[in-house]
Design a protein around this motif. Structure first.
Motif, mmCIF file in Angstrom:
data_model
loop_
_atom_site.group_PDB
_atom_site.id
_atom_site.type_symbol
_atom_site.label_atom_id
_atom_site.label_comp_id
_atom_site.label_asym_id
_atom_site.label_seq_id
_atom_site.Cartn_x
_atom_site.Cartn_y
_atom_site.Cartn_z
ATOM 1 N N ASP A 213 0.811 -1.213 0.000
ATOM 2 C CA ASP A 213 0.000 0.000 0.000
ATOM 3 C C ASP A 213 0.849 1.270 0.000
ATOM 4 O O ASP A 213 0.319 2.375 -0.171
ATOM 5 C CB ASP A 213 -0.916 0.023 1.229
ATOM 6 N N LEU A 214 2.139 1.128 0.192
ATOM 7 C CA LEU A 214 3.026 2.281 0.264
ATOM 8 C C LEU A 214 3.048 3.023 -1.073
ATOM 9 O O LEU A 214 3.232 2.426 -2.134
ATOM 10 C CB LEU A 214 4.447 1.830 0.614
ATOM 11 N N GLU A 215 2.856 4.343 -1.018
ATOM 12 C CA GLU A 215 2.899 5.155 -2.227
ATOM 13 C C GLU A 215 4.284 5.769 -2.400
ATOM 14 O O GLU A 215 4.906 6.212 -1.434
ATOM 15 C CB GLU A 215 1.858 6.273 -2.165
ATOM 16 N N LEU A 216 4.745 5.806 -3.644
ATOM 17 C CA LEU A 216 6.032 6.400 -3.983
ATOM 18 C C LEU A 216 5.831 7.460 -5.062
ATOM 19 O O LEU A 216 4.950 7.342 -5.917
ATOM 20 C CB LEU A 216 6.997 5.335 -4.508
ATOM 21 N N PHE A 217 6.660 8.482 -5.004
ATOM 22 C CA PHE A 217 6.678 9.527 -6.023
ATOM 23 C C PHE A 217 7.888 9.231 -6.894
ATOM 24 O O PHE A 217 9.029 9.328 -6.433
ATOM 25 C CB PHE A 217 6.777 10.892 -5.349
ATOM 26 N N VAL A 218 7.690 8.851 -8.152
ATOM 27 C CA VAL A 218 8.767 8.267 -8.946
ATOM 28 C C VAL A 218 8.977 9.002 -10.270
ATOM 29 O O VAL A 218 8.101 9.722 -10.754
ATOM 30 C CB VAL A 218 8.495 6.764 -9.224
ATOM 31 N N MET A 219 10.145 8.743 -10.844
ATOM 32 C CA MET A 219 10.503 9.328 -12.136
ATOM 33 C C MET A 219 11.501 8.394 -12.811
ATOM 34 O O MET A 219 12.329 7.764 -12.144
ATOM 35 C CB MET A 219 11.114 10.710 -11.931
ATOM 36 N N ILE A 250 5.512 11.019 -10.809
ATOM 37 C CA ILE A 250 4.153 10.481 -10.786
ATOM 38 C C ILE A 250 3.998 9.633 -9.524
ATOM 39 O O ILE A 250 4.967 9.086 -9.006
ATOM 40 C CB ILE A 250 3.826 9.645 -12.041
ATOM 41 N N THR A 251 2.770 9.537 -9.023
ATOM 42 C CA THR A 251 2.482 8.775 -7.811
ATOM 43 C C THR A 251 2.030 7.368 -8.174
ATOM 44 O O THR A 251 1.154 7.179 -9.021
ATOM 45 C CB THR A 251 1.388 9.469 -6.983
ATOM 46 N N VAL A 252 2.636 6.382 -7.523
ATOM 47 C CA VAL A 252 2.266 4.981 -7.763
ATOM 48 C C VAL A 252 2.467 4.218 -6.456
ATOM 49 O O VAL A 252 3.411 4.484 -5.707
ATOM 50 C CB VAL A 252 3.119 4.380 -8.900
ATOM 51 N N CYS A 253 1.561 3.300 -6.157
ATOM 52 C CA CYS A 253 1.757 2.465 -4.967
ATOM 53 C C CYS A 253 2.470 1.179 -5.372
ATOM 54 O O CYS A 253 2.512 0.807 -6.555
ATOM 55 C CB CYS A 253 0.431 2.170 -4.267
ATOM 56 N N TRP A 288 8.720 9.725 3.356
ATOM 57 C CA TRP A 288 8.763 10.570 2.167
ATOM 58 C C TRP A 288 7.355 10.737 1.602
ATOM 59 O O TRP A 288 6.534 9.817 1.647
ATOM 60 C CB TRP A 288 9.655 9.943 1.096
ATOM 61 N N PRO A 289 7.048 11.892 1.035
ATOM 62 C CA PRO A 289 5.702 12.100 0.484
ATOM 63 C C PRO A 289 5.470 11.293 -0.784
ATOM 64 O O PRO A 289 6.392 11.065 -1.572
ATOM 65 C CB PRO A 289 5.684 13.597 0.178
ATOM 66 N N GLY A 290 4.223 10.862 -0.965
ATOM 67 C CA GLY A 290 3.885 10.103 -2.165
ATOM 68 C C GLY A 290 3.116 10.901 -3.199
ATOM 69 O O GLY A 290 2.965 10.462 -4.340
ATOM 70 N N ARG A 291 2.618 12.074 -2.809
ATOM 71 C CA ARG A 291 1.824 12.889 -3.736
ATOM 72 C C ARG A 291 2.335 14.323 -3.733
ATOM 73 O O ARG A 291 2.580 14.901 -2.679
ATOM 74 C CB ARG A 291 0.346 12.862 -3.339
ATOM 75 N N PHE A 292 2.475 14.875 -4.929
ATOM 76 C CA PHE A 292 3.057 16.197 -5.054
ATOM 77 C C PHE A 292 2.391 16.968 -6.187
ATOM 78 O O PHE A 292 2.111 16.419 -7.245
ATOM 79 C CB PHE A 292 4.561 16.078 -5.346
ATOM 80 N N ASN A 293 2.145 18.236 -5.936
ATOM 81 C CA ASN A 293 1.622 19.132 -6.962
ATOM 82 C C ASN A 293 2.790 19.622 -7.821
ATOM 83 O O ASN A 293 3.671 20.330 -7.333
ATOM 84 C CB ASN A 293 0.912 20.318 -6.298
ATOM 85 N N ASN A 294 2.799 19.266 -9.096
ATOM 86 C CA ASN A 294 3.923 19.566 -9.984
ATOM 87 C C ASN A 294 3.789 20.912 -10.697
ATOM 88 O O ASN A 294 4.489 21.167 -11.680
ATOM 89 C CB ASN A 294 4.057 18.471 -11.052
ATOM 90 N N GLN A 295 2.919 21.790 -10.213
ATOM 91 C CA GLN A 295 2.584 23.009 -10.939
ATOM 92 C C GLN A 295 3.802 23.869 -11.269
ATOM 93 O O GLN A 295 3.955 24.340 -12.397
ATOM 94 C CB GLN A 295 1.570 23.826 -10.137
ATOM 95 N N ARG A 296 4.689 24.077 -10.292
ATOM 96 C CA ARG A 296 5.828 24.969 -10.550
ATOM 97 C C ARG A 296 6.783 24.375 -11.579
ATOM 98 O O ARG A 296 7.222 25.061 -12.508
ATOM 99 C CB ARG A 296 6.575 25.275 -9.250
#
Length: 320
Positions: A213-219, A250-253, A288-296
């Motif tokens: 269930d762990l979410e990761l912010f990946v690239m 992008i966010t993915v579990c 570590w955060p799993g979700r991020f607003n990429n607006q900037r």
């Protein structure tokens, strides 16, 4: 144009070097000289038009970077780092490499008057942690819950201050978790994120140490290299006074990652994943955060992956 890369023998350093040699220029100016440094002597690229030098340097030693900075690089990619688990296990080593060496590099630029040199440091999503909102943005306070994240956050603040003073033209790019890394696992707490895909697709067994269930912010590696190069070219006035930003991941579990593994490698690949919880790794990565607003990052023109299937495809295409 003269480019200096620290950590040039590492995974990102080697890829960045190859990409720069193929590209041959930055901001419309021909790339004429590239200097590579690491603990072991990095491989020198083959190019008929490029002067290249390679050095085995311990960047924690006094004066270690004097000679390469005397070459007055126009762009510095500062990739050298002690990864998360190692920095947690050895505080002194983490401070020496992740913070003290960054300060030495900035001071070296200041003393040589390299005010227009673009210094790009690879930072990390680990600068965030603790009690966080569900979705973060670049204005979210930095509250790292690991020594690695703390060392990167301190370096970011220093780069921002040196840039504010006009002593260097700095930029800290916060990297999401990079997947899929080729090669062997490393000591980073996030190493499993590549391993649970890379190893089964190569016919090897692997351990997944975290909850599905762990979410990761990946690239993907490809997008990270593109972002580093783009970061060298974006005008300083576009960055303004905030010289740190999160790259558009992008966010993915983990469950979604494993389902992508099944789709790419079938049930046979999926059966090679064993689930054995590791509380230490889970504690670091879960902070570590799993979700991020990429607006900037998007507004500045940085590009991310479209979806996780694209990341899998990149890895398979490169492997073949």
């Amino acid at each position: 144009m003269h480019v200096l890369i620290t950590g040039a023998a590492g995974f990102l350093g080697q890829r960045l070097t190859r990409a720069l040699v193929v590209r041959g220029e930055l901001s419309g100016q021909p790339l004429t000289h590239i200097t590579l440094i690491d603990q072991v002597k990095p491989k020198v690229p083959t190019s008929s038009s490029l002067e290249a030098s390679s050095h085995a340097i311990d960047i924690t030693l006094p004066g270690a970077m004097d000679a390469v900075l005397d070459g007055r690089p126009d762009v510095i990619f500062h990739l050298a780092a002690v990864v998360s688990s190692d920095a947690e296990a050895d505080l002194d080593l983490g401070l020496a490499v992740n913070f003290d060496a960054t300060r030495t590099l900035l001071e070296g630029c200041r003393l040589r008057g390299l005010s227009t040199t673009r210094l790009i440091m690879a930072s990390s999503v680990a600068v965030y942690g603790g009690d966080l909102p569900e979705v973060l943005d670049d204005l979210t306070a930095l509250t790292p819950q690991s020594s690695y994240g703390t060392q990167k956050a301190m370096s970011e603040l220093l780069i921002n201050d040196y840039s504010r003073r006009g002593l260097v033209d700095g930029l800290a790019l916060r990297l999401p978790t990079i997947v899929i890394r080729p090669g062997l696992p490393n000591a980073a707490a996030s190493s499993f994120a590549s391993g649970i895909l890379r190893e089964p697709l190569s016919g090897k067994d692997v351990v997944c140490p975290v909850s599905v269930d762990l979410e990761l912010f990946v690239m993907s590696p490809r997008r990270v290299i593109e972002a580093l190069i783009y970061g060298a070219e974006i005008p300083g006035h576009d960055l303004g006074s905030r010289r740190s930003l999160m790259l558009p991941g992008i966010t993915v579990c983990v469950a979604e990652m494993l389902e992508s593994l099944r789709q790419a490698g079938g049930d046979e690949a999926m059966a090679r994943v064993q689930h054995k919880p590791d509380a230490g790794i889970e504690a670091i990565v879960a902070s570590w955060p799993g979700r991020f607003n990429n607006q900037r990052a998007n507004a500045l023109g940085f590009k991310g992956d479209f979806d996780f299937r694209e990341i899998i495809k990149d890895f398979l295409d490169e492997r073949d």
